[in-house]
Design an enzyme around this catalytic site. Structure first.
Site, PDB file in Angstrom:
ATOM      1  N   CYS A 108     -84.017 -58.562  22.452  1.00  0.00           N
ATOM      2  CA  CYS A 108     -83.328 -58.694  23.748  1.00  0.00           C
ATOM      3  C   CYS A 108     -83.049 -57.326  24.369  1.00  0.00           C
ATOM      4  CB  CYS A 108     -82.021 -59.471  23.637  1.00  0.00           C
ATOM      5  SG  CYS A 108     -82.235 -61.160  23.106  1.00  0.00           S
ATOM      6  N   HIS A 112     -78.583 -54.472  25.628  1.00  0.00           N
ATOM      7  CA  HIS A 112     -79.025 -55.855  25.407  1.00  0.00           C
ATOM      8  C   HIS A 112     -79.181 -56.491  26.793  1.00  0.00           C
ATOM      9  CE1 HIS A 112     -78.565 -60.094  24.178  1.00  0.00           C
ATOM     10  NE2 HIS A 112     -78.719 -59.721  22.924  1.00  0.00           N
ATOM     11  N   GLN A 121     -72.073 -55.617  18.867  1.00  0.00           N
ATOM     12  CA  GLN A 121     -72.710 -55.055  17.682  1.00  0.00           C
ATOM     13  C   GLN A 121     -71.774 -54.103  16.933  1.00  0.00           C
ATOM     14  OE1 GLN A 121     -75.507 -55.804  15.389  1.00  0.00           O
ATOM     15  NE2 GLN A 121     -75.874 -56.464  17.489  1.00  0.00           N
ATOM     16  N   ASP A 133     -69.662 -53.367  25.770  1.00  0.00           N
ATOM     17  CA  ASP A 133     -70.215 -54.507  25.036  1.00  0.00           C
ATOM     18  C   ASP A 133     -70.079 -54.180  23.546  1.00  0.00           C
ATOM     19  OD1 ASP A 133     -71.847 -56.148  23.559  1.00  0.00           O
ATOM     20  OD2 ASP A 133     -73.624 -55.900  24.821  1.00  0.00           O
ATOM     21  N   LYS A 159     -70.963 -62.694  15.258  1.00  0.00           N
ATOM     22  CA  LYS A 159     -71.479 -61.488  14.610  1.00  0.00           C
ATOM     23  C   LYS A 159     -70.476 -60.934  13.605  1.00  0.00           C
ATOM     24  CE  LYS A 159     -74.967 -60.759  17.827  1.00  0.00           C
ATOM     25  NZ  LYS A 159     -75.491 -59.959  18.912  1.00  0.00           N
TER      26      LYS A 159
HETATM   27  C1  LIG Z   1     -75.669 -60.195  20.195  1.00  0.00           C
HETATM   28  C2  LIG Z   1     -75.429 -59.254  21.291  1.00  0.00           C
HETATM   29  C3  LIG Z   1     -75.167 -59.706  22.591  1.00  0.00           C
HETATM   30  C4  LIG Z   1     -75.187 -61.165  22.977  1.00  0.00           C
HETATM   31  O1  LIG Z   1     -74.235 -61.927  22.319  1.00  0.00           O
HETATM   32  P1  LIG Z   1     -74.213 -63.513  22.541  1.00  0.00           P
HETATM   33  O2  LIG Z   1     -73.327 -63.993  21.432  1.00  0.00           O
HETATM   34  O3  LIG Z   1     -75.619 -63.994  22.422  1.00  0.00           O
HETATM   35  O4  LIG Z   1     -73.648 -63.766  23.891  1.00  0.00           O
HETATM   36  C5  LIG Z   1     -74.921 -58.762  23.552  1.00  0.00           C
HETATM   37  N1  LIG Z   1     -74.925 -57.452  23.278  1.00  0.00           N
HETATM   38  C6  LIG Z   1     -75.177 -56.971  22.048  1.00  0.00           C
HETATM   39  C7  LIG Z   1     -75.151 -55.497  21.804  1.00  0.00           C
HETATM   40  C8  LIG Z   1     -75.448 -57.866  21.014  1.00  0.00           C
HETATM   41  O5  LIG Z   1     -75.702 -57.393  19.794  1.00  0.00           O
END
Ligand SMILES: *Cc1c(COP(=O)(O)O)cnc(C)c1O
Length: 404
Positions: free
Chosen positions: A362, A121, A201, A198, A224
């Protein structure tokens, strides 16, 4: 037992209509919906104990502080962090990544190497490019395969004693691929590099154990996983958080302030400048409680069923191409119809009450790799149903007829 019809009653939004049709919400990878249990916590906060935390001696402030710190404790337990002060509450994944990237400015030298993956992302790419500009460090990229997996042989070759940090996502938001993060972390540690995962997801589907993973940093967003927007967390190992410079200065993060010298507060407050999203933090804890009450094993098993069902049904449509065909994936289906722009399909689906995401999600480097402008992405949550997938399949068929 897992009862999707009972679960759906927890989500008031799922009973609304869009363009005269029952809402089918398949944009869960962008943000999840909020159950009444979490909405109640938000209403309770503003109705009964809204106050600033960590400063007041009065009752409301004490109550808000206690609930906020209890939420941090819930988050700590959920991710199995060793200490509650290793959980930094942030405004979300993006903020958490920027916090670490800024914390590393003073820890890097020119020529140091950082490793990112092709599946990221933008929020796990751009802050590191900014860090490289500030420090003269070099960014290396783990390539991806046609199936949407990481090329692990190349990863092994990229690692060296110059590598200082590796950052990859646990699960790709654009394709749903579950990355082999245990291996990535182990191999990075063998050359002495730290790893940031990260997990934005992954957290809707999996309960990560940061100690078992031995990961140095793990970041995620509440929105999320059935929580509100604008709040998230950074887990960092104590030793790294102590080495890092604070990201922002201000109230809450100091010990003593004078014009000659200011000393910083201890963890976690050193990284929590200013009044935080108090209500959001408390609701984040409530969202984790809600998800755990259903159970992540049950959630994952049910979502896998939806993924298999949806994949099979969609692939029956002639001219439909899937992107991201790893065997290890979560309930994300990214696809295109031959010769048709994804945006047009998304617009027609919305007319039928079906919410999907279209575009680059993104993750432009992934779209560049496949040489496409974007995809249509349907991402399922545990409150979705097979009947909704049937509606999507019918909708895609209709859209195809209208657009070709
Ligand atoms: C949604 C997402 C982000 C960004 O999250 P924010 O809440 O917009 O800061 C980063 N990495 C992944 C894999 C995502 O799915």
């Amino acid at each position: 037992m897992f009862d999707v019809n009972k679960i759906r009653k927890d989500f008031p939004i799922l009973s609304r209509q869009v363009n005269g049709k029952p809402l089918v919400y398949f944009d869960n990878a962008a943000t999840s919906q909020t159950p009444q249990q979490v909405i109640d916590v938000i209403v309770d906060y503003y109705s009964n104990y809204n106050a600033n935390i960590h400063r007041g001696v009065h009752t409301l402030s004490q109550e808000a502080t206690d609930k906020y710190e209890a939420a941090r404790h819930t988050i700590q337990q959920h991710f199995n962090a060793k200490h509650a002060y290793e959980i930094i509450l942030t405004s979300g994944t993006t903020h958490s990544v920027n916090l670490v990237a800024n914390g590393f400015v003073s820890l890097l030298n020119k020529g140091d190497e950082l490793i990112v993956s092709a599946l990221e992302h933008h929020s796990n790419i751009v802050p590191w490019q900014m860090l490289c500009e500030k420090t003269g460090a070099i960014l290396k990229v783990i390539p991806m395969t046609l199936e949407g997996e990481l090329d692990m042989d190349t990863y092994s070759k990229l690692l060296s004693d110059k590598t200082k940090l590796v950052f990859v996502n646990h699960i790709s938001n654009a394709l749903g691929t579950i990355n082999p993060i245990e291996r990535i972390i182990n191999q990075a540690h063998q050359v002495g590099a730290a790893v940031l995962i990260d997990g934005a997801q992954a957290c809707p589907h999996i309960k990560p154990d940061v100690q078992a993973l031995d990961v140095d940093f793990y970041v995620t967003s509440a929105h999320k996983i059935c929580g509100p927007t604008g709040v998230g967390m950074l887990y960092g190992k104590e030793v790294w958080l102590n080495k890092m410079q604070p990201y922002q200065g201000g109230g809450e993060m100091i010990d003593q302030v004078s014009f000659e010298k200011t000393t910083y507060a201890g963890l976690p407050h050193k990284f929590e400048a200013g009044t935080p999203n108090i209500c959001g933090g408390i609701a984040f804890g409530a969202a984790i409680d809600y998800m755990n009450a259903i159970g992540f094993d049950q959630i994952a098993a049910y979502e896998h069923e939806l993924l298999e069902y949806g994949t099979k049904k969609l692939l029956d449509i002639e001219g439909l191409k899937l992107y991201g065909t790893s065997k290890n994936k979560t309930s994300v289906i990214s696809f295109n119809l031959e010769g048709i722009h994804p945006y047009d399909v998304g617009t027609l689906l919305d007319k039928m009450g079906i919410a999907v995401r279209t575009g680059h999600h993104c993750a432009q480097p992934i779209m560049d790799f496949y040489n496409i402008p974007g995809t249509i992405r349907a991402s399922f949550a545990f409150y979705n149903t097979k009947e909704e997938i049937d509606a999507l399949v019918e909708g895609v068929k209709k859209a195809k007829l209208m657009l070709s």
